[in-house]
Enzyme design. Structure first.
Site, PDB file in Angstrom:
ATOM      1  N   LYS A  25     -14.171  23.319  19.524  1.00 24.07           N
ATOM      2  CA  LYS A  25     -14.537  24.135  18.189  1.00 24.07           C
ATOM      3  C   LYS A  25     -15.481  23.404  17.213  1.00 24.07           C
ATOM      4  O   LYS A  25     -15.992  24.136  16.469  1.00 24.07           O
ATOM      5  CB  LYS A  25     -13.080  24.669  17.778  1.00 24.07           C
ATOM      6  CG  LYS A  25     -13.328  25.211  16.361  1.00 24.07           C
ATOM      7  CD  LYS A  25     -13.977  26.624  16.590  1.00 24.07           C
ATOM      8  CE  LYS A  25     -14.251  27.608  15.380  1.00 24.07           C
ATOM      9  NZ  LYS A  25     -13.995  27.201  13.949  1.00 24.07           N
ATOM     10  N   GLU A  69     -23.351  25.938  14.626  1.00 26.43           N
ATOM     11  CA  GLU A  69     -23.271  27.223  13.674  1.00 26.43           C
ATOM     12  C   GLU A  69     -23.940  26.658  12.377  1.00 26.43           C
ATOM     13  O   GLU A  69     -24.740  27.471  11.750  1.00 26.43           O
ATOM     14  CB  GLU A  69     -21.654  27.438  13.315  1.00 26.43           C
ATOM     15  CG  GLU A  69     -21.510  28.435  12.073  1.00 26.43           C
ATOM     16  CD  GLU A  69     -20.033  28.530  11.846  1.00 26.43           C
ATOM     17  OE1 GLU A  69     -19.171  28.760  12.639  1.00 26.43           O
ATOM     18  OE2 GLU A  69     -19.635  28.235  10.673  1.00 26.43           O
ATOM     19  N   HIS A  75     -18.957  23.789  18.178  1.00 29.45           N
ATOM     20  CA  HIS A  75     -19.225  25.083  17.978  1.00 29.45           C
ATOM     21  C   HIS A  75     -19.650  25.172  16.313  1.00 29.45           C
ATOM     22  O   HIS A  75     -20.516  25.685  16.112  1.00 29.45           O
ATOM     23  CB  HIS A  75     -17.871  25.955  18.120  1.00 29.45           C
ATOM     24  CG  HIS A  75     -18.096  27.383  17.455  1.00 29.45           C
ATOM     25  ND1 HIS A  75     -18.097  27.616  16.091  1.00 29.45           N
ATOM     26  CD2 HIS A  75     -18.332  28.496  17.997  1.00 29.45           C
ATOM     27  CE1 HIS A  75     -18.034  28.776  15.970  1.00 29.45           C
ATOM     28  NE2 HIS A  75     -18.381  29.661  17.077  1.00 29.45           N
ATOM     29  N   ASN A  76     -18.853  24.535  15.495  1.00 29.40           N
ATOM     30  CA  ASN A  76     -19.151  24.699  14.182  1.00 29.40           C
ATOM     31  C   ASN A  76     -20.442  23.912  13.548  1.00 29.40           C
ATOM     32  O   ASN A  76     -21.105  24.445  12.918  1.00 29.40           O
ATOM     33  CB  ASN A  76     -17.832  24.174  13.347  1.00 29.40           C
ATOM     34  CG  ASN A  76     -16.992  25.300  13.091  1.00 29.40           C
ATOM     35  OD1 ASN A  76     -16.787  25.808  14.041  1.00 29.40           O
ATOM     36  ND2 ASN A  76     -16.198  25.258  12.020  1.00 29.40           N
ATOM     37  N   SER A 135     -12.294  31.059  16.750  1.00 30.93           N
ATOM     38  CA  SER A 135     -13.658  31.286  16.047  1.00 30.93           C
ATOM     39  C   SER A 135     -13.802  32.972  16.162  1.00 30.93           C
ATOM     40  O   SER A 135     -13.587  33.381  16.825  1.00 30.93           O
ATOM     41  CB  SER A 135     -14.973  30.674  16.630  1.00 30.93           C
ATOM     42  OG  SER A 135     -15.969  30.981  16.109  1.00 30.93           O
TER      43      SER A 135
HETATM   44  C1  6PG Z   1     -15.877  30.230  12.675  1.00 37.81           C
HETATM   45  C2  6PG Z   1     -16.156  29.555  11.677  1.00 37.81           C
HETATM   46  C3  6PG Z   1     -15.046  29.154  10.658  1.00 37.81           C
HETATM   47  C4  6PG Z   1     -15.370  28.854   9.220  1.00 37.81           C
HETATM   48  C5  6PG Z   1     -15.872  27.781   9.235  1.00 37.81           C
HETATM   49  C6  6PG Z   1     -16.984  27.640   7.996  1.00 37.81           C
HETATM   50  O1  6PG Z   1     -15.963  29.980  13.966  1.00 37.81           O
HETATM   51  O2  6PG Z   1     -15.101  31.331  12.805  1.00 37.81           O
HETATM   52  O3  6PG Z   1     -16.543  28.542  12.239  1.00 37.81           O
HETATM   53  O4  6PG Z   1     -14.376  28.281  11.133  1.00 37.81           O
HETATM   54  O5  6PG Z   1     -16.635  29.812   9.067  1.00 37.81           O
HETATM   55  O6  6PG Z   1     -15.137  26.591   9.101  1.00 37.81           O
HETATM   56  O7  6PG Z   1     -17.218  26.112   7.774  1.00 37.81           O
HETATM   57  P1  6PG Z   1     -17.792  25.640   6.390  1.00 37.81           P
HETATM   58  O8  6PG Z   1     -16.891  26.162   5.276  1.00 37.81           O
HETATM   59  O9  6PG Z   1     -18.021  24.478   6.618  1.00 37.81           O
HETATM   60  O10 6PG Z   1     -19.235  26.267   6.233  1.00 37.81           O
END
Ligand code: 6PG
Length: 466
Positions: free
Chosen positions: A183, A190, A186-187, A128
């Site tokens: 991860k 996010e 984490h997302n 990430s």
């Molecule tokens: C990270 C982000 C990365 C990416 C996401 C975006 O940790 O660097 O999470 O993995 O930005 O996959 O996800 P979406 O396209 O679903 O918003």
């Protein structure tokens, strides 16, 4: 001929930056891309030490010291399987393949099992930090067979970001798909934090009619204070970016896309049976946003009438900071609760403290709030973040202001699904008594689904018509 330390396949932006990061730390790295011209173009642009390109897959593999360590930076899904199919014939027992993409953890487990038959180790590494993180230091969540992870750890730990005390944000999460699972969580977090930020922007822009500049200043102040963190930090830049005479953000279509990792988190929550209230609302909010045409038509049917703010702006801004504080904490708490349950479900043998620690630097959800979560890591590992003194203190201190924000948003008819769901999650989780007794009664009434009682043990069914 001297062999290189590690190989990397897939020279997209993330792959390319990760390769440069690895090379800059003194590791020689072999590069391969299914389009050979991409390798040439990359090496032409980046004439740095330790980068070696190959057009031929056999030569690429042969250039590596044994056991070979190869990082895949290809899009998640079919491209990973396709790459493995091509690669596997050239590998030898003991070699290690590391998938650094956003792969679905069950795919990672499947690939581990398939490759195990050829005695090839497969590591799922959640990386990430976006493009910049890949280059300057991402957070790396490593999962798989411990011995293989140990073999690659010195490299991955060295290229990772730093945690709050200067340690590495590259860490071993656990067995099987643990790295990609952490991860994925984490997302999910996010998604929730981004949605909460967007809802705050909407309240300030639509209800309080603040300019982009003033909203940017609000987020700047939040970032200078208790909400300091990457996602809050980037908002002013997004808000201030110009496109000619206009602000770019005002020209961007309000339809948020996704690549599926938030959806997986919510699906997992449903499978494992853990509430993920604000994260799932954030996923739904993205889906809802994409139906622009229907929303536009419905807005004509049920127009929102502008109302005057009930709370003075200065007070509202303070309340909003508190609301975000509480809601962000709940997003982390939801995700970590799911992680704790999943650990048992999938046998990851996870170190919860380590999962929280690797998010302290490099990743998208890095934030000062992770201090609170680090302090509460024992409670999180055993039961729930809300069991900790830190959580009780922080949540109690923001609840009133947060409630005021939600009341304002409801009466102004500004949707705040994630901020609201996070509050509902907090209030439900801290309720000793919920109305589920009535649901049980109704289930038993129409379907003889039975219920348990508070006054005696056993399973009961009532004759509701007598
Ligand atoms: C990270 C982000 C990365 C990416 C996401 C975006 O940790 O660097 O999470 O993995 O930005 O996959 O996800 P979406 O396209 O679903 O918003």
């Amino acid at each position: 001929m001297k062999k290189n330390t590690i190989g990397l396949m897939g020279l997209g932006t993330m792959g390319g930056n990760l390769a440069r990061n690895i090379a800059s730390k003194g590791f020689s790295i072999s590069l391969f891309n299914r389009h050979p011209e991409k390798v040439d173009a990359f090496l032409k642009t980046h004439q740095e030490k330790n980068l070696y390109g190959y057009h031929d897959l056999a030569q690429f593999v042969d250039s590596l010291e044994r056991p070979r360590k190869i990082i895949l930076m290809v899009p998640a899904g079919a491209p990973v399987d396709e790459t493995l199919t091509q690669l596997v014939d050239f590998l030898k027992p003991g070699d290690i393949v590391i998938d650094g993409g956003n792969s679905y953890f069950k795919d990672t487990i499947r690939r581990q099992e398939a490759l195990k038959r050829a005695n090839i180790h497969f590591i799922g590494a959640g990386v990430s930090g976006g493009e910049e993180g890949a280059l300057k230091g991402p957070s790396i969540m490593i999962g798989g067979e411990k011995s293989a992870c140990k073999e690659v750890a010195p490299i991955l730990k060295k290229i990772a970001a730093k945690d709050f005390v200067g340690g590495t944000c590259g860490g071993y999460m656990g067995a099987g798909g643990a790295g990609h699972y952490v991860k994925m969580i984490h997302n999910g977090i996010e998604y929730a934090i981004m949605q909460m930020i967007a809802e705050s922007y909407s309240l300030l822009k639509t209800h309080y009619k603040l300019s982009n500049e003033l909203i940017a200043e609000f987020f700047e102040a939040c970032n200078d204070g208790k909400l300091n963190g990457y996602l809050v930090e980037i908002v002013p830049g997004v808000l201030r970016k110009r496109d000619g005479k206009k602000y770019l953000v005002d020209l961007i279509l309000d339809s948020a896309k996704n690549k599926g990792t938030g959806k997986w988190t919510s699906q997992e929550a449903l499978d494992v049976g853990i509430p993920l209230s604000s994260i799932t609302q954030a996923v739904f909010a993205r889906y809802l946003s994409t139906d622009k045409k229907l929303r536009t038509e419905l807005a004509k049917v049920s127009p929102r009438k502008a109302t005057k703010p009930g709370i003075p702006l200065e007070t509202f801004l303070q309340n909003l900071e508190d609301a975000l504080h509480g809601a962000f904490l709940m997003a982390y708490a939801e995700g970590l609760h799911l992680l704790q349950k999943a650990d048992k479900e999938y046998g990851f043998k996870l170190d919860m403290g380590e999962a929280i620690r690797v998010w302290q630097g490099g990743c998208i959800i890095r934030s000062k709030l992770l201090k609170d979560l680090t302090e509460a890591k024992n409670e999180i590992a055993k039961s729930h973040f809300l069991m900790s003194k830190t959580a009780a203190k922080k949540l109690a201190s923001v609840e009133k202001a947060w409630t005021a924000v939600l009341q304002e948003s409801l009466s102004a008819r500004i949707p705040t699904p994630a901020l609201t769901a996070a509050m509902q999650y907090y209030q439900s989780m801290t309720s000793a008594q919920l109305p589920a007794n009535l649901i049980q009664g109704m289930r038993d009434f129409f379907g003889a689904h039975t219920y348990e009682r508070t006054d005696k043990p056993g399973i009961f069914h009532a004759d509701w018509n007598s």
